[in-house]
Design a protein around this motif. Structure first.
Motif: not given
Length: 477
Positions: A222-234
């Motif tokens: 879950a944390e890796q998925s959350r990190s991936q999404r945040a990087q895309t959102a930037t």
């Protein structure tokens, strides 16, 4: 006797007036400008493409509309138009020196001689004397050694250079509009890619959460998925900024406030595609189709004519004139007596400490500099064409490879998602495939944008955006 001297003087002047000192200008041959017989970069065969309205080749009506709007209202074009009008007025002024100047005057005076101190009745108190006069003068400087005619040549060259300068500004403005329009559409394309990726990553994050709750995986997924999404959102804010900046620039280019076109550009549209190839003809064609090259050639012609202007100052100057005049106490008797005179004058500088000869040498140096500038403009134009061809071919090759990469990455991402849902692969593999898909999609959009930008670069290098078959004209004030 005086009349005989004047006739002889005029006859000699007419005989000399046919000559003009200084070099007679001839455009340099392509060989003198180092123009090669063919381009070194491969290109489509055939005559040079019709590039007067090249932006229509992209098949985008909104792009065409904005370019046409900019050509009508752009402020840089307005400044170039003003410079052209100034140059043409200077040519008119210089041509006026070839003709005589004529002036005339009318005069009236009234003198009153007052008797004693009585001012009550002027008629009874004094004598009134009235006087009427008419005079006319004509001056003409005979262009014995062609200095004035060379000045007209120089002014004509400068005016024509300004006309081609206007065409160059128009070409540059059209290209600048197209570049920013492509940037705006590329930003929209990348925004759509980023937002689509965010939607998929939201699903992945939700799936990872369910699997964590079910105890199938650790919270690391879950944390890796959350990190991936945040990087895309930037990426989203930066892409929105790119769109806003491009839209603001388009507003200013059309002579409006920066935000004037944002509403029209808000709807997402594809990146303009354009043709796959543009015939560029022969390198020698650049001498007639590039407005900046034409302007540099006209500057050379003007600089060459200025040598003759300076050389004419080394020789005698002949001017002739005439005047007529009459005056009388009443209008009815003005024509009773008319006086007149005719005169001629020859002037020659005897000593100026070498100033005039120094001016001739300076004008020759200026002409040499103008030739170097012309040759430089030609070589730079050829370089622009070569670079435009290379940029187009490179972007096309990258677009083909990214198309393959995107297709493969999309297939890999679909498999990874299904396998992760089934528990057959880990979150690291899923995130890697999603990152690869996002990279391939962004790379393809970038390559498509680069291809469109390369086409703009090539069209500008070919002097597109004006009618090379006629001298540009300024609109009526």
């Amino acid at each position: 006797m005086a009349r005989t001297h004047i006739v002889l003087l005029l006859s000699a002047a007419v005989a000399l007036a046919g000559c003009a000192v200084g070099p007679n200008y001839q455009p340099p041959a392509p060989a003198a400008l180092a123009v090669p017989p063919a381009y070194s970069t491969g290109s489509a065969p055939g005559d040079i493409a019709h590039v007067e309205r090249w932006w229509e080749a992209f098949g985008d009506p909104q792009l065409t509309q904005i370019v046409d709007l900019a050509l009508q209202h752009n402020l840089d074009i307005d400044q170039a138009v003003a410079r052209l009008r100034q140059a043409r007025e200077a040519l008119i002024q210089q041509r006026a020196s070839l003709l005589p100047s004529v002036s005339a005057s009318l005069g009236y005076s009234r003198n009153i001689n007052v008797r004693g101190r009585s001012f009550g009745n002027i008629t009874n108190a004094g004598i009134v004397n009235e006087n009427y006069s008419i005079s006319g003068d004509a001056q003409y400087q005979i262009d014995l050694f062609g200095g004035i005619r060379r000045g007209v040549e120089a002014a004509r060259g400068s005016a024509e250079s300004s006309a081609y300068g206007l065409a160059q500004v128009q070409s540059s403005v059209a290209a600048e509009v197209a570049r920013n329009y492509i940037l705006a559409r590329a930003a929209q394309a990348n925004l759509a890619i980023a937002r689509g990726s965010l939607a998929i990553q939201d699903d992945n994050l939700e799936i990872a959460g369910f699997r964590v709750q079910a105890g199938l995986v650790s919270s690391l997924d879950a944390e890796q998925s959350r990190s991936q999404r945040a990087q895309t959102a930037t990426q989203v804010p930066s892409l929105e900024q790119s769109f806003q900046q491009a839209a603001n620039r388009l507003g200013v280019l059309t002579g409006q406030a920066p935000g004037a076109l944002k509403a029209e550009l808000a709807a997402t549209m594809p990146i303009p595609h354009g043709p796959e190839a543009v015939p560029v003809g022969l390198p020698a064609d650049i001498l007639r189709i590039r407005p900046d090259v034409r302007a540099a050639e006209r500057d050379l012609a003007a600089a060459t004519a200025q040598i003759g202007v300076a050389k004419a100052q080394l020789f005698p100057a002949l001017s002739i004139g005439a005047s007529l005049g009459t005056n009388a106490a009443s209008i009815s008797t003005l024509t009773d007596i008319i006086t007149g005179r005719v005169f001629g004058n020859i002037a020659q500088t005897i000593f100026d400490a070498g100033r005039n000869r120094s001016v001739v040498r300076a004008r020759r140096a200026a002409a040499e500099g103008a030739f170097a500038a012309y040759k430089s403009a030609v070589l730079t134009a050829l370089e622009d064409v070569e670079n435009g061809l290379t940029a187009l071919q490179t972007a096309q090759s990258r677009a083909r490879d990214f198309t393959i990469a995107q297709e493969a990455a999309a297939n890999a991402a679909i498999l990874a998602r299904s396998q992760y849902r089934a528990g057959l692969t880990d979150i690291t593999t899923l995130n890697a495939t999603e990152s690869a898909l996002l990279s391939a999609q962004s790379g393809l959009a970038g390559a498509q944008s680069d291809k469109a930008q390369a086409l703009v670069q090539l069209y500008l290098a070919l002097g597109g955006g004006w009618d090379a078959s006629k001298l540009p004209q300024s609109p009526a004030p």
